[in-house]
Write a protein that holds these residues in place. Structure first.
Motif, PDB file in Angstrom:
ATOM      1  N   THR A  52      36.503  22.693  36.509  1.00 26.70           N
ATOM      2  CA  THR A  52      37.832  22.495  37.095  1.00 26.70           C
ATOM      3  C   THR A  52      38.928  23.297  36.423  1.00 26.70           C
ATOM      4  OG1 THR A  52      38.205  20.610  35.634  1.00 26.70           O
ATOM      5  CG2 THR A  52      37.301  20.134  37.822  1.00 26.70           C
ATOM      6  N   TRP A  53      38.621  24.068  35.416  1.00 23.85           N
ATOM      7  CA  TRP A  53      39.681  24.648  34.596  1.00 23.85           C
ATOM      8  C   TRP A  53      39.859  26.152  34.710  1.00 23.85           C
ATOM      9  CZ3 TRP A  53      38.333  28.185  30.833  1.00 23.85           C
ATOM     10  CH2 TRP A  53      36.965  28.263  30.543  1.00 23.85           C
ATOM     11  N   LEU A  54      38.961  26.873  35.362  1.00 23.69           N
ATOM     12  CA  LEU A  54      39.052  28.326  35.395  1.00 23.69           C
ATOM     13  C   LEU A  54      40.080  28.816  36.415  1.00 23.69           C
ATOM     14  CD1 LEU A  54      35.269  29.255  35.205  1.00 23.69           C
ATOM     15  CD2 LEU A  54      36.972  29.521  33.396  1.00 23.69           C
ATOM     16  N   ALA A  55      40.924  29.739  35.969  1.00 21.47           N
ATOM     17  CA  ALA A  55      41.908  30.376  36.844  1.00 21.47           C
ATOM     18  C   ALA A  55      42.273  31.722  36.242  1.00 21.47           C
ATOM     19  CB  ALA A  55      43.154  29.511  36.982  1.00 21.47           C
ATOM     20  N   PHE A  56      42.645  32.658  37.094  1.00 25.16           N
ATOM     21  CA  PHE A  56      43.075  33.956  36.616  1.00 25.16           C
ATOM     22  C   PHE A  56      44.455  33.854  35.985  1.00 25.16           C
ATOM     23  CE2 PHE A  56      40.366  35.483  40.265  1.00 25.16           C
ATOM     24  CZ  PHE A  56      39.378  36.043  39.477  1.00 25.16           C
ATOM     25  N   GLU A  57      44.691  34.675  34.973  1.00 23.56           N
ATOM     26  CA  GLU A  57      46.037  34.869  34.451  1.00 23.56           C
ATOM     27  C   GLU A  57      46.783  35.745  35.458  1.00 23.56           C
ATOM     28  OE1 GLU A  57      47.367  33.645  31.587  1.00 23.56           O
ATOM     29  OE2 GLU A  57      45.521  32.510  31.274  1.00 23.56           O
ATOM     30  N   PRO A  58      48.115  35.691  35.472  1.00 24.16           N
ATOM     31  CA  PRO A  58      48.859  36.508  36.440  1.00 24.16           C
ATOM     32  C   PRO A  58      48.504  38.000  36.391  1.00 24.16           C
ATOM     33  CG  PRO A  58      50.312  34.893  35.463  1.00 24.16           C
ATOM     34  CD  PRO A  58      48.998  34.801  34.715  1.00 24.16           C
ATOM     35  N   GLY A  59      48.332  38.575  35.213  1.00 26.08           N
ATOM     36  CA  GLY A  59      47.982  39.992  35.106  1.00 26.08           C
ATOM     37  C   GLY A  59      46.615  40.300  35.669  1.00 26.08           C
ATOM     38  N   GLU A  60      45.692  39.381  35.492  1.00 28.33           N
ATOM     39  CA  GLU A  60      44.342  39.555  36.048  1.00 28.33           C
ATOM     40  C   GLU A  60      44.392  39.507  37.566  1.00 28.33           C
ATOM     41  OE1 GLU A  60      41.823  37.397  32.497  1.00 28.33           O
ATOM     42  OE2 GLU A  60      42.708  36.165  34.065  1.00 28.33           O
ATOM     43  N   ARG A  61      45.100  38.500  38.081  1.00 31.65           N
ATOM     44  CA  ARG A  61      45.232  38.343  39.535  1.00 31.65           C
ATOM     45  C   ARG A  61      45.888  39.582  40.144  1.00 31.65           C
ATOM     46  NH1 ARG A  61      47.970  34.129  39.193  1.00 31.65           N
ATOM     47  NH2 ARG A  61      46.212  32.706  38.964  1.00 31.65           N
ATOM     48  N   GLU A  62      46.915  40.094  39.479  1.00 33.91           N
ATOM     49  CA  GLU A  62      47.614  41.280  39.971  1.00 33.91           C
ATOM     50  C   GLU A  62      46.694  42.505  39.978  1.00 33.91           C
ATOM     51  OE1 GLU A  62      51.134  44.179  38.401  1.00 33.91           O
ATOM     52  OE2 GLU A  62      51.453  42.030  38.183  1.00 33.91           O
ATOM     53  N   ALA A  63      45.928  42.707  38.904  1.00 40.04           N
ATOM     54  CA  ALA A  63      45.020  43.856  38.841  1.00 40.04           C
ATOM     55  C   ALA A  63      43.938  43.764  39.913  1.00 40.04           C
ATOM     56  CB  ALA A  63      44.388  43.954  37.455  1.00 40.04           C
ATOM     57  N   SER A  66      45.447  44.386  43.431  1.00 40.84           N
ATOM     58  CA  SER A  66      45.884  45.762  43.714  1.00 40.84           C
ATOM     59  C   SER A  66      44.765  46.781  43.525  1.00 40.84           C
ATOM     60  CB  SER A  66      47.070  46.120  42.818  1.00 40.84           C
ATOM     61  OG  SER A  66      46.699  46.086  41.458  1.00 40.84           O
ATOM     62  N   HIS A  67      43.535  46.293  43.358  1.00 41.12           N
ATOM     63  CA  HIS A  67      42.380  47.182  43.145  1.00 41.12           C
ATOM     64  C   HIS A  67      42.603  48.108  41.945  1.00 41.12           C
ATOM     65  CE1 HIS A  67      41.281  46.818  47.681  1.00 41.12           C
ATOM     66  NE2 HIS A  67      40.666  45.870  46.986  1.00 41.12           N
ATOM     67  N   ASP A  68      43.267  47.625  40.918  1.00 41.03           N
ATOM     68  CA  ASP A  68      43.613  48.439  39.745  1.00 41.03           C
ATOM     69  C   ASP A  68      42.480  48.392  38.722  1.00 41.03           C
ATOM     70  OD1 ASP A  68      44.711  49.749  37.564  1.00 41.03           O
ATOM     71  OD2 ASP A  68      46.608  48.638  37.631  1.00 41.03           O
ATOM     72  N   TYR A  69      41.467  49.229  38.933  1.00 43.18           N
ATOM     73  CA  TYR A  69      40.305  49.189  38.046  1.00 43.18           C
ATOM     74  C   TYR A  69      40.611  49.703  36.648  1.00 43.18           C
ATOM     75  CZ  TYR A  69      39.626  53.974  39.882  1.00 43.18           C
ATOM     76  OH  TYR A  69      39.788  55.274  40.282  1.00 43.18           O
ATOM     77  N   ILE A  70      41.646  50.497  36.495  1.00 42.47           N
ATOM     78  CA  ILE A  70      42.048  50.926  35.155  1.00 42.47           C
ATOM     79  C   ILE A  70      42.581  49.720  34.374  1.00 42.47           C
ATOM     80  CG2 ILE A  70      43.530  52.467  33.807  1.00 42.47           C
ATOM     81  CD1 ILE A  70      41.314  53.826  35.580  1.00 42.47           C
ATOM     82  N   ARG A  71      43.439  48.952  34.991  1.00 39.51           N
ATOM     83  CA  ARG A  71      43.977  47.745  34.332  1.00 39.51           C
ATOM     84  C   ARG A  71      42.855  46.744  34.072  1.00 39.51           C
ATOM     85  NH1 ARG A  71      46.367  45.682  30.592  1.00 39.51           N
ATOM     86  NH2 ARG A  71      47.409  43.703  30.923  1.00 39.51           N
ATOM     87  N   LEU A  72      41.918  46.600  35.002  1.00 40.59           N
ATOM     88  CA  LEU A  72      40.790  45.694  34.778  1.00 40.59           C
ATOM     89  C   LEU A  72      39.998  46.122  33.548  1.00 40.59           C
ATOM     90  CD1 LEU A  72      39.633  45.187  38.465  1.00 40.59           C
ATOM     91  CD2 LEU A  72      40.735  43.493  36.987  1.00 40.59           C
ATOM     92  N   PHE A  73      39.787  47.428  33.380  1.00 39.12           N
ATOM     93  CA  PHE A  73      39.110  47.943  32.191  1.00 39.12           C
ATOM     94  C   PHE A  73      39.902  47.587  30.941  1.00 39.12           C
ATOM     95  CE2 PHE A  73      38.122  51.317  29.104  1.00 39.12           C
ATOM     96  CZ  PHE A  73      36.743  51.191  29.042  1.00 39.12           C
ATOM     97  N   GLU A  74      41.207  47.777  30.989  1.00 38.04           N
ATOM     98  CA  GLU A  74      42.058  47.426  29.846  1.00 38.04           C
ATOM     99  C   GLU A  74      41.974  45.942  29.511  1.00 38.04           C
ATOM    100  OE1 GLU A  74      45.622  50.710  30.375  1.00 38.04           O
ATOM    101  OE2 GLU A  74      45.812  48.777  31.380  1.00 38.04           O
ATOM    102  N   LEU A  75      41.809  45.110  30.525  1.00 38.84           N
ATOM    103  CA  LEU A  75      41.712  43.664  30.322  1.00 38.84           C
ATOM    104  C   LEU A  75      40.340  43.233  29.814  1.00 38.84           C
ATOM    105  CD1 LEU A  75      43.637  42.470  33.491  1.00 38.84           C
ATOM    106  CD2 LEU A  75      44.391  42.228  31.113  1.00 38.84           C
ATOM    107  N   GLY A  76      39.375  44.156  29.798  1.00 32.82           N
ATOM    108  CA  GLY A  76      38.055  43.841  29.281  1.00 32.82           C
ATOM    109  C   GLY A  76      37.003  43.556  30.321  1.00 32.82           C
TER     110      GLY A  76
END
Length: 120
Positions: A52-63, A66-76
């Motif tokens: 019941t506890w998993l949710a994306f952080e705002p930056g994760e949801r945004e990446a 927006s299909h931002d695979y560079i930001r996803l890489f930066e996020l790990g």
């Protein structure tokens, strides 16, 4: 931040051709739907168990939205999971063989070792 959840999204969407198309056409809606209905399901569990506890952080949801695979890489997010999903999403938009993969590599070329931590 939950690298587990990012990777779970990439893994589950990439393995379902209908979800790949849904994510390509409506990334914001797909991310919102997936987070509300799939994020807390137990991976590879068919018995209806969930957390019941998993949710994306705002930056994760945004990446993701927006299909931002560079930001996803930066996020790990794991680069192999990211690459395979984004090949399914965008390879068809390029005329040359391997053109998307080359663009992916070129856009990640600014990163040097050590890469962002991909452990979960």
């Amino acid at each position: 931040m939950s690298k587990y959840l990012l990777n779970k999204f990439l893994f589950t969407v990439d393995r379902d051709p209908e979800l790949v198309e849904r994510y390509r056409e409506d990334p914001v809606g797909t991310v919102a739907w997936w987070e509300s209905s799939m994020a807390n399901s137990i991976l590879n569990c068919h018995s209806g168990e969930s957390s019941t506890w998993l949710a994306f952080e705002p930056g994760e949801r945004e990446a993701l939205s927006s299909h931002d695979y560079i930001r996803l890489f930066e996020l790990g997010a794991h680069p192999f999971l990211t690459l395979t999903l984004f090949i399914a999403l965008f390879e068809r938009d390029y005329a040359e063989p391997l053109a998307f993969q080359k663009e992916y590599g070129a856009r990640l070329a600014r990163f040097s070792l050590p890469y962002p931590d991909i452990s979960t």
